[in-house]
Design an enzyme around this catalytic site. Structure first.
Site, short mmCIF file in Angstrom:
data_model
loop_
_atom_site.label_atom_id
_atom_site.label_comp_id
_atom_site.label_asym_id
_atom_site.label_seq_id
_atom_site.Cartn_x
_atom_site.Cartn_y
_atom_site.Cartn_z
CG ASN A 107 -1.96 -1.13 1.11
OD1 ASN A 107 -2.07 -1.79 0.06
ND2 ASN A 107 -2.69 -1.38 2.17
CB THR A 152 -15.93 39.47 -29.71
OG1 THR A 152 -16.68 40.38 -30.53
CG2 THR A 152 -14.78 40.26 -29.07
CB SER A 274 -6.78 14.40 -49.31
OG SER A 274 -7.76 13.61 -49.94
CE LYS A 280 -8.89 19.08 -47.74
NZ LYS A 280 -10.04 18.25 -47.44
#
Ligand code: ARG
Length: 455
Positions: A107, A152, A274, A280
């Site tokens: 323990n 924001t 890709s 990509k």
């Protein structure tokens, strides 16, 4: 290990649910370091002969080299790392091995091993964050005065500087770092010698083992020492908050690297292609970092749930603490390294940032402020006049600086040509000189402060 009391061995299912060796083998080094410190202390206290302690300490090094060399055979029947190590030690040094477990228990042993492991992870996180902060500082310095839109609601709000945006993350990651540092300080108490739960009748020296293992002091209550895992929870909490920051930044990189934004170009080293669309270039690392918080938060919730409602002291439930923390720590270290690499390698596209900076009527607040400052208008009236000018520009399909003076005066007769000065994005950011504001001068001051702090 407990044959004296048992007539039959465990059922295979019992063995399967009980064994932790499949994962706690990751604590091998900590276990052996802890046992070596324990043996040395037992000898110093006259509880173990120097001869036995010497054999044990040597033998433990042999076990460690076998484990690190990959030749060690782990056994599920031996349940966990503690018993695997001890059993092998017995094969190597014989009967003396049986004396190592004097005045301790699994323990306090596991509590010590796990603390040592988590403490290392705190250090790893601190180092990873420092490296990331340095990468961000590099970006901030290169573009301290580059203008870009500040958002924001992810709608253009006011122009800000690239350096300012980068430095915002430096602040966040610095707080993450200090959270790990705080937690590390708090956790640095040694459970070893708490034994099963009540301490021991042997005259041990807990200060000696604490010191040998780099702890500040022994934990002051044996019940607490073996039965809490709040240090691991603090690690996971700090890791979760850090992963949240990483996720936000990753999201920005995903957006910014898109064809629609083009604010940054990620390096080939940190992008993927890709298999079907040749054009990509995907920000996979950023997407994965964005997602990793799921596992880390999951680990945090899982361990809290395991610990909740557990009576003192140790319960076997607590064996469920490790896998969660191991996975979270691996995940965090990888995410920090990937983010650092991505930030270090990426190119901010100054022109695209600047072109976007003036869009969305981003200097409307500057215009309103001008009306207040120069014409002494109440801000609410200035807001109204500016709104009408934005509407006019929007109807005409142009930006605020494209309105003629006559058009402006049609909305408010007192407006003068002077106003055009504040409609430019560079003037806008330069004017935000309040402490912590986006003006390049302020940003550079923060960069200098952080460079000194990290040096
Ligand atoms: N493998 C155990 C754990 O991870 C070690 C402690 C076992 N203690 C016990 N009393 N059965 O928690």
């Amino acid at each position: 290990m407990w044959g004296g009391r048992f007539a039959a061995g465990p059922d295979a299912i019992m063995e399967a649910i009980n064994a932790s060796i499949g994962f706690d083998k990751r604590l091998a080094k900590q276990d052996i370091i802890g046992s070596r410190a324990h043996a040395a202390m037992l000898a110093a206290q006259g509880i173990l002969s120097d001869k036995d302690a010497g054999a044990i300490r040597e033998g433990l090094l042999t076990v460690l080299s076998e484990i690190e060399g990959g030749t060690f055979e782990f056994s599920t029947a031996l349940e966990d790392i503690h018993m695997n190590v001890e059993a092998r030690l017995k094969e190597i040094v014989g009967e003396a091995a049986g004396r190592l477990h004097t005045a301790r228990s699994r323990n306090d042993q596991v509590a010590t091993d796990f603390r040592l492991w988590v403490r290392d992870q705190m250090d790893t996180a601190i180092d990873g964050l420092t490296a990331l902060m340095q990468a961000l500082l590099g970006q901030a310095e290169a573009g301290a005065d580059w203008v870009m839109p500040g958002f924001t609601h992810l709608q253009t709000a006011q122009p800000v500087t690239w350096g300012h945006h980068m430095m915002a993350y430096v602040e966040m990651f610095a707080r993450d770092r200090s959270r790990f540092r705080d937690a590390r300080k708090r956790m640095n108490e040694c459970p070893l010698g708490a034994a099963a739960l009540a301490g021991t009748s042997f005259p041990i020296d807990r200060h000696m083992t604490a010191q040998a293992l780099g702890f500040d002091r022994p934990a002051a209550n044996s019940l607490d020492a073996v039965s809490d895992r709040d240090f691991a929870l603090e690690y996971l909490s700090a890791a979760t908050i850090c992963a949240m920051h990483l996720s936000r930044m990753a999201e920005e990189l995903v957006i910014w690297s898109s064809a629609q934004f083009r604010f940054v170009t990620l390096s080939d080293r940190f992008s993927t292609g890709s298999s079907i669309m040749p054009q990509k270039k995907n920000p996979d690392a950023a997407e994965l970092i964005r997602a990793k918080i799921g596992r880390i938060l999951g680990a945090n919730v899982a361990l809290l749930t395991v610990m909740k409602g557990l009576p003192l002291a140790y319960s076997k439930d607590m064996q469920e603490d490790k896998e969660q923390v191991f996975d979270a720590a691996d995940t965090l270290a990888l995410a920090l390294a990937a983010m650092q690499g991505m930030v270090r390698d990426m190119t901010a596209n100054r022109d695209a940032l600047q072109a976007a900076a003036g869009g969305g009527f981003s200097t409307a607040t500057d215009l309103a402020d001008w009306l207040v400052r120069v014409l002494d208008m109440p801000f609410r009236d200035a807001h109204h006049v500016t709104g009408a000018l934005v509407k006019l520009a929007e109807d005409k399909g142009c930006d605020l600086p494209d309105l003629s003076l006559a058009e402006m005066q049609g909305v408010n007769a007192q407006v003068t040509a002077d106003v055009y000065q504040v409609l430019g994005v560079h003037n806008s950011v330069a004017s935000r000189m309040s402490y912590g504001g986006t003006a390049p001068e302020q940003v550079r001051a923060q960069i200098t402060r952080w460079k000194e702090a990290l040096a």
